[in-house]
Design a protein around this motif. Structure first.
Motif, PDB file in Angstrom:
ATOM      1  N   SER A 287      57.508 105.883 -15.576  1.00 52.81           N
ATOM      2  CA  SER A 287      58.343 105.258 -14.559  1.00 52.81           C
ATOM      3  C   SER A 287      59.049 106.365 -13.787  1.00 52.81           C
ATOM      4  O   SER A 287      58.894 107.543 -14.094  1.00 52.81           O
ATOM      5  N   GLY A 288      59.799 105.995 -12.769  1.00 56.09           N
ATOM      6  CA  GLY A 288      60.574 106.986 -12.027  1.00 56.09           C
ATOM      7  C   GLY A 288      59.827 107.680 -10.918  1.00 56.09           C
ATOM      8  O   GLY A 288      60.374 108.605 -10.299  1.00 56.09           O
ATOM      9  N   GLY A 289      58.599 107.257 -10.655  1.00 53.88           N
ATOM     10  CA  GLY A 289      57.826 107.906  -9.603  1.00 53.88           C
ATOM     11  C   GLY A 289      57.397 109.312  -9.972  1.00 53.88           C
ATOM     12  O   GLY A 289      57.576 109.766 -11.110  1.00 53.88           O
ATOM     13  N   LEU A 290      56.842 110.025  -9.002  1.00 55.40           N
ATOM     14  CA  LEU A 290      56.347 111.373  -9.259  1.00 55.40           C
ATOM     15  C   LEU A 290      57.468 112.408  -9.303  1.00 55.40           C
ATOM     16  O   LEU A 290      57.322 113.450  -9.940  1.00 55.40           O
ATOM     17  N   SER A 291      58.584 112.112  -8.651  1.00 56.15           N
ATOM     18  CA  SER A 291      59.655 113.098  -8.556  1.00 56.15           C
ATOM     19  C   SER A 291      60.668 113.019  -9.693  1.00 56.15           C
ATOM     20  O   SER A 291      61.430 113.953  -9.907  1.00 56.15           O
ATOM     21  N   ASN A 292      60.676 111.921 -10.438  1.00 55.53           N
ATOM     22  CA  ASN A 292      61.636 111.755 -11.532  1.00 55.53           C
ATOM     23  C   ASN A 292      60.955 111.080 -12.716  1.00 55.53           C
ATOM     24  O   ASN A 292      61.352 109.999 -13.160  1.00 55.53           O
ATOM     25  N   PRO A 293      59.883 111.691 -13.250  1.00 57.32           N
ATOM     26  CA  PRO A 293      59.027 110.988 -14.215  1.00 57.32           C
ATOM     27  C   PRO A 293      59.693 110.771 -15.573  1.00 57.32           C
ATOM     28  O   PRO A 293      60.314 111.668 -16.132  1.00 57.32           O
ATOM     29  N   LYS A 294      59.551 109.536 -16.092  1.00 59.25           N
ATOM     30  CA  LYS A 294      60.048 109.174 -17.424  1.00 59.25           C
ATOM     31  C   LYS A 294      58.872 108.645 -18.226  1.00 59.25           C
ATOM     32  O   LYS A 294      58.228 107.667 -17.826  1.00 59.25           O
ATOM     33  N   LEU A 295      58.593 109.272 -19.333  1.00 59.05           N
ATOM     34  CA  LEU A 295      57.445 108.915 -20.167  1.00 59.05           C
ATOM     35  C   LEU A 295      57.754 107.637 -20.939  1.00 59.05           C
ATOM     36  O   LEU A 295      58.629 107.615 -21.805  1.00 59.05           O
ATOM     37  N   VAL A 296      57.031 106.550 -20.619  1.00 56.44           N
ATOM     38  CA  VAL A 296      57.324 105.234 -21.179  1.00 56.44           C
ATOM     39  C   VAL A 296      56.407 104.888 -22.348  1.00 56.44           C
ATOM     40  O   VAL A 296      56.838 104.328 -23.346  1.00 56.44           O
ATOM     41  N   ALA A 297      55.116 105.238 -22.231  1.00 52.10           N
ATOM     42  CA  ALA A 297      54.159 104.909 -23.296  1.00 52.10           C
ATOM     43  C   ALA A 297      52.970 105.841 -23.213  1.00 52.10           C
ATOM     44  O   ALA A 297      52.621 106.334 -22.135  1.00 52.10           O
ATOM     45  N   VAL A 298      52.336 106.055 -24.367  1.00 52.85           N
ATOM     46  CA  VAL A 298      51.167 106.923 -24.460  1.00 52.85           C
ATOM     47  C   VAL A 298      50.050 106.158 -25.159  1.00 52.85           C
ATOM     48  O   VAL A 298      50.294 105.419 -26.124  1.00 52.85           O
ATOM     49  N   SER A 299      48.833 106.347 -24.703  1.00 48.61           N
ATOM     50  CA  SER A 299      47.686 105.598 -25.226  1.00 48.61           C
ATOM     51  C   SER A 299      47.111 106.224 -26.481  1.00 48.61           C
ATOM     52  O   SER A 299      47.512 107.300 -26.925  1.00 48.61           O
ATOM     53  N   ASN A 300      46.109 105.544 -26.984  1.00 46.98           N
ATOM     54  CA  ASN A 300      45.221 106.111 -27.988  1.00 46.98           C
ATOM     55  C   ASN A 300      44.418 107.259 -27.376  1.00 46.98           C
ATOM     56  O   ASN A 300      44.400 107.451 -26.154  1.00 46.98           O
ATOM     57  N   ILE A 301      43.753 108.025 -28.211  1.00 49.39           N
ATOM     58  CA  ILE A 301      42.949 109.161 -27.764  1.00 49.39           C
ATOM     59  C   ILE A 301      41.490 108.747 -27.647  1.00 49.39           C
ATOM     60  O   ILE A 301      40.964 108.021 -28.508  1.00 49.39           O
ATOM     61  N   ILE A 302      40.819 109.192 -26.588  1.00 52.82           N
ATOM     62  CA  ILE A 302      39.380 108.988 -26.459  1.00 52.82           C
ATOM     63  C   ILE A 302      38.709 110.335 -26.253  1.00 52.82           C
ATOM     64  O   ILE A 302      39.355 111.321 -25.903  1.00 52.82           O
ATOM     65  N   ASN A 303      37.401 110.373 -26.463  1.00 49.25           N
ATOM     66  CA  ASN A 303      36.696 111.650 -26.437  1.00 49.25           C
ATOM     67  C   ASN A 303      35.252 111.447 -26.042  1.00 49.25           C
ATOM     68  O   ASN A 303      34.701 110.346 -26.172  1.00 49.25           O
ATOM     69  N   PHE A 304      34.617 112.498 -25.565  1.00 48.70           N
ATOM     70  CA  PHE A 304      33.164 112.513 -25.393  1.00 48.70           C
ATOM     71  C   PHE A 304      32.503 112.838 -26.731  1.00 48.70           C
ATOM     72  O   PHE A 304      33.085 113.558 -27.564  1.00 48.70           O
ATOM     73  N   ALA A 305      31.306 112.316 -26.922  1.00 48.99           N
ATOM     74  CA  ALA A 305      30.602 112.515 -28.186  1.00 48.99           C
ATOM     75  C   ALA A 305      30.393 113.989 -28.473  1.00 48.99           C
ATOM     76  O   ALA A 305      30.545 114.435 -29.613  1.00 48.99           O
ATOM     77  N   ASN A 306      30.026 114.759 -27.458  1.00 44.96           N
ATOM     78  CA  ASN A 306      29.948 116.209 -27.614  1.00 44.96           C
ATOM     79  C   ASN A 306      30.732 116.860 -26.491  1.00 44.96           C
ATOM     80  O   ASN A 306      30.189 117.151 -25.419  1.00 44.96           O
ATOM     81  N   PRO A 307      32.023 117.090 -26.702  1.00 49.35           N
ATOM     82  CA  PRO A 307      32.843 117.659 -25.618  1.00 49.35           C
ATOM     83  C   PRO A 307      32.447 119.073 -25.223  1.00 49.35           C
ATOM     84  O   PRO A 307      32.823 119.538 -24.151  1.00 49.35           O
TER      85      PRO A 307
END
Length: 623
Positions: free
Chosen positions: A157-177
């Motif tokens: 939240s807070g736009g690009l100039s005042n960012p507030k971290l509200v939630a973080v997702s699960n992690i995803i990956n490529f099979a062979n990064p």
């Protein structure tokens, strides 16, 4: 411009200071008018604060990408917020662990959690759902490419100039990064050599890189590859050295030598692991260069200043590189009719956000994996204060040339200086570097003259000069205000070389539009034709072809008499050599691929030899 050499005609402090001011101010004004702002730089990531909310969530799927070897996939991100707002946004981070407690603060104002790097892309939360601010629920789709690390998604939240971290997702990956990806072809130092450069996650202590290749349908051979990388301390300043830093992986280059002319070759990238198993890329193909001077159909594409854009619409709210996908797609569509490409500076406009180089090499892969993709250095690749650049600006965002000279191969004697010559059939290309001194007496000036002087015009009649900044002619509005219609000091030294060696055409980027001059020498048209030129080569045609994709530049209200065609649009040039005496020039718009300006040249070898003003060999009546 403290590190610049003395000016011609005097080396007084006053002259040097004035030139520095002109160069810096003009460079800034052109960039401000046409370059836009790197979207990732709009995020005040150093001000991000920790504001996780128990009723907010982000979920991304699928969890594993590239199960069938794909290097790009679409991901759905579902999210909800108990206090939705118009300026909420969703960021893609890679590596996924972007809020590590062990990450030292980059900026003294930075708050915990210390966010180590900027995201690789972002979208506003309400992009696909106008009801988001009412319901607090929405979904976004992101297209991800394999970039050697895992991914997570964060709701701010807070736009690009005042960012507030509200939630973080699960992690995803490529099979062979770590898979080998995004091959880039380039001409080698000889006509019968092709180089293949690619990126992977494998260091040499983990796997041995090579290319398996050969004439199509015949026995394949293997050639080893060298491996390069660089560290954060190789960067010259922010943001490349701070929030823009991202591990570039490992860049491999293999040299395929002793090629048969005009032969079709197939190849694939390989890594042999320590357990003797193999990791392979998909299969690719290319056509080798013709023998220098060979009389055959040869087709060249030239443009500058393309940049990159995301096909999922990420990052593009300020219209940063609006034409780049159209240019890319037109080249892909016409790829069967293209033999070699020259991208003459301002490659990615990453401006220190290193993740964008992977994005760019992915975007151009269909082109660069099939035909040589030759680049030149621009201000957005090289310029960084105090690093020996001719322009003392930070247009590269602290990259100072490291990314360009590592991610792409060019057949230069010193890749850090980035000037080189390359032959393709009936063409000789002399590629200069406007970010280093080009004036008479400089090291680069000697290279340029040698490149012109050593071509055999009977075998290679078409002599082409290319450089990023406009060292010739442009009616850009700011150049017009300067009263010179060129980069300051641009053609002072070089025009005598163009005339002496009868250079056919000179190409420039930097100015984001298209413009073609008459054959010209010392501000005077030496030929009044517009669409067909024949006979003696008595002047050079100058072409600005900087409309590859970045925001467009405005022309001066005054159109000089030497300016035959101007276009405020995105596009590229295609040269077609039919034989030693016939050449077709076409300017095509990126939006439709149609020709909007063209001319032809017809001439014989004796026309190249003929005496012209300031281009005559000495003669004698002695017998």
């Amino acid at each position: 411009m403290a590190n610049s050499p003395p000016l011609l005609g005097g080396s007084s402090l006053l002259s040097l200071s004035l030139a520095a001011v002109l160069l810096a101010v003009l460079g800034f004004r052109i960039a401000s008018a046409a370059g836009g702002e790197q979207p990732l730089s709009k995020i005040a990531i150093h001000d991000a604060v920790f504001a996780l909310h128990e009723n907010a969530s982000v979920r991304a799927h699928p969890l594993v990408l590239g199960l069938e070897g794909e290097d790009t996939e679409w991901v759905v991100v579902d999210f909800e917020s108990p206090a939705p707002a118009e300026d909420d946004w969703v960021a893609v981070f890679s590596p996924a662990n972007f809020n590590s407690s062990t990450c030292p603060p980059i900026d003294p104002r930075q708050h915990a959690p210390f966010i180590c790097s900027a995201p690789i892309k972002y979208k506003f939360a309400n992009e696909s759902s106008s009801d988001y601010t009412k319901t607090g629920n929405a979904s976004l789709e992101f297209q991800l490419i394999n970039q050697r690390a895992d991914f997570s998604f964060a709701l701010f939240s807070g736009g690009l100039s005042n960012p507030k971290l509200v939630a973080v997702s699960n992690i995803i990956n490529f099979a062979n990064p770590k898979a080998p990806l995004y091959p880039r072809l380039s001409q080698g130092k000889s006509w019968d050599e092709m180089t293949v450069t690619w990126t992977s996650g494998y260091n040499i202590d983990e796997a041995t890189p090579f290319v398996e290749w050969g004439v199509k349908g015949e026995t394949q051979t293997r050639s080893p590859a060298g491996t390069l990388t660089f560290q954060q301390n190789s960067m010259c300043g922010p943001p490349a050295r701070t929030v823009g830093w991202r591990d570039p992986g490992f860049i491999h280059t293999s040299f395929l030598k002793d090629l048969w002319p005009n032969a079709e070759y197939t190849y694939r990238l390989g890594h042999r692991l320590a357990n003797n198993s193999y990791v392979w890329s998909k299969a690719y193909s290319f056509k080798s260069s013709p023998y220098p001077g060979e009389d055959s159909l040869q087709r060249v594409v030239i443009f500058g200043d393309m940049g990159k854009a995301e096909r999922d619409g990420s990052n593009e709210y300020n219209n940063y590189q609006p034409g780049s996908l159209n240019t890319t797609d037109q080249l892909i569509k016409d790829l069967d009719n293209i033999d070699i490409v020259f991208h003459i500076g301002d490659i990615t406009y990453a401006n220190g956000y290193i993740s964008q180089w992977d994005q760019f090499t992915s975007m151009i892969e269909p082109i660069a994996s099939t035909v040589p993709y030759m680049i030149a250095s621009g201000n957005h690749e090289r310029d960084a204060p105090g690093t020996g650049s001719f322009y003392d600006t930070n247009d590269s965002g602290g990259e100072c040339g490291v990314l360009a000279e590592t991610m792409f191969y060019v057949p230069a004697e010193n890749r850090a200086k980035f000037w080189y010559s390359t032959d393709y059939g009936m063409f000789r290309f002399c590629i200069a570097n406007s970010e280093h001194d080009w004036r008479e007496g400089s090291e680069q000036y000697k290279f340029i003259e040698n490149c012109f002087a050593t071509v055999d015009r009977q075998k290679q009649p078409w002599l082409i000069f290319a450089v990023h900044r406009v060292l010739g002619y442009s009616s850009l509005d700011y150049y017009g205000l300067m009263g010179s219609f060129e980069e300051p000091m641009g053609r002072d030294s070089l025009q005598k070389l163009w005339q002496k060696y009868k250079v056919d055409m000179a190409f420039y980027g930097h100015v984001h539009n298209y413009e073609r001059t008459c054959p010209i020498y010392q501000n005077q048209c030496v030929n009044l034709e517009r669409s067909h030129y024949s006979g003696t080569v008595n002047g050079t045609i100058h072409v600005v072809v900087g409309g590859g994709g970045s925001q467009l530049s405005y022309f001066s209200d005054l159109q000089p008499i030497w300016s035959l065609y101007r276009d405020f649009d995105f596009g590229f040039v295609k040269l077609t050599a039919f034989n030693h005496s016939s050449l077709l020039f076409e300017y095509k718009k990126s939006r439709d691929g149609k020709v909007y300006d063209s001319f032809t040249i017809s001439r014989e070898y004796r026309d190249v030899l003929a005496c012209v003003h300031d281009g005559c060999e000495p003669t004698t009546l002695a017998s």
